[in-house]
Design a protein around this motif. Structure first.
Motif, short mmCIF file in Angstrom:
data_model
loop_
_atom_site.label_atom_id
_atom_site.label_comp_id
_atom_site.label_asym_id
_atom_site.label_seq_id
_atom_site.Cartn_x
_atom_site.Cartn_y
_atom_site.Cartn_z
N CYS A 66 2.08 -10.26 -0.82
CA CYS A 66 2.89 -10.78 -1.92
C CYS A 66 2.27 -10.40 -3.26
O CYS A 66 1.11 -10.71 -3.52
CB CYS A 66 2.99 -12.30 -1.81
N CYS A 114 3.98 -18.73 -1.84
CA CYS A 114 4.57 -19.07 -3.15
C CYS A 114 6.10 -19.07 -3.11
O CYS A 114 6.74 -19.44 -4.09
CB CYS A 114 4.06 -18.12 -4.23
N CYS A 165 1.55 -13.88 -5.59
CA CYS A 165 0.38 -14.74 -5.39
C CYS A 165 -0.75 -14.02 -4.65
O CYS A 165 -1.78 -14.62 -4.36
CB CYS A 165 0.79 -16.00 -4.62
ZN LIG Z 1 3.42 -15.21 -2.75
#
Ligand SMILES: [Zn+2]
Length: 250
Positions: free
Chosen positions: A77, A65, A80
């Motif tokens: 992350c 992302c 996302c």
């Molecule tokens: Zn991400």
């Protein structure tokens, strides 16, 4: 080890209460030391190997992302929920959000390990791309290595020396006559032990010796006396092996 991990059902990590969204927020102390900016974390941040270069040029972002990390180490992350590729400049202590220290007694290694598994376990990405499956397999295997390495006094000692560039030859022959005599004597005791009581007695003796030499390692490391630390590790290796032999016989 990796196979063992991959065969561990995700449910075994999920039953320990915490939510999937809980993320260790405490910043690794090294980050504060490395950064010349105020101690609060504000991306872009500077990585170990890139510290001398302008951080903005090397801003780390999610491969999926492209968001900047909301916390470090960046294995996953939060935006996302994608697993990130392995970054070998992140050491095992950083994975566990702690500074490099031999004394890990007050650190909840197991709890943090389980938190990572809830984010990185390959079962969580079974419907995702092959790329992310590979990242998850590598990240989770590395976290498991980190956990096992830091959990045990001997492997933790060897790892700490390695981080400081001092490699250990674990198979190096021991020339200490006193230690050799002790080794032979204890080996005989293990061979002759015929019941669990005798074996447990030897095990507790060895654990005590291991603890004493573990303390000696901590002292030597603190003094940056790596030669002494290596000698201590040889002894720790020996006592650890006896403990393993005893456990096999029990
Ligand atoms: Zn991400």
């Amino acid at each position: 080890m990796r196979n063992k991990f991959l065969s561990t059902p995700l449910s075994s990590f999920l039953k320990f209460g915490r939510t999937l969204t809980s993320i260790p927020q405490r910043l690794s102390p090294h980050l504060k030391l490395r950064s010349s900016s105020p101690p609060s974390f504000a991306p872009p941040f500077c990585r170990k190997s890139l510290c001398s270069k302008p951080a903005e040029k090397f801003q780390i972002t999610c491969w999926n992302c492209h968001d900047v990390p909301q916390s470090v180490p960046f294995l996953f992350c939060q935006s996302c929920r994608c697993v990130q590729p392995v970054d070998h400049s992140i050491d095992y202590f950083e994975i566990f959000g702690t500074e490099k220290t031999y004394d890990v007694e007050g650190i909840d290694l197991e709890g943090k390990y389980k938190e990572w598994q809830k984010k990185l376990h390959p079962d969580l990405v079974h419907s995702k791309s092959q790329k992310e499956k590979d990242f998850a397999a590598e990240q989770s295997a590395r976290v498991i290595d980190a956990y096992h390495t830091l959990s045990k006094p001997l492997s933790r000692a060897i790892y700490m020396l390695k981080l400081d560039g001092a490699e250990i030859d674990e198979e190096q022959t021991i020339y200490d006559a006193e230690l050799l005599a002790e080794i032979m004597e204890i080996r005989e005791e293990v061979e002759e032990a015929t019941n669990s009581e005798a074996l447990n007695h030897i095990r507790s003796q060895m654990q005590e010796k291991l603890q004493n030499w573990s303390n000696a390692f901590a002292d030597a490391f603190e003094r940056r006396d790596f030669e002494e630390a290596k000698n201590v590790i040889k002894r720790m290796t020996y006592y650890s092996r006896v403990i393993e032999e005893v456990v096999k016989k029990l």
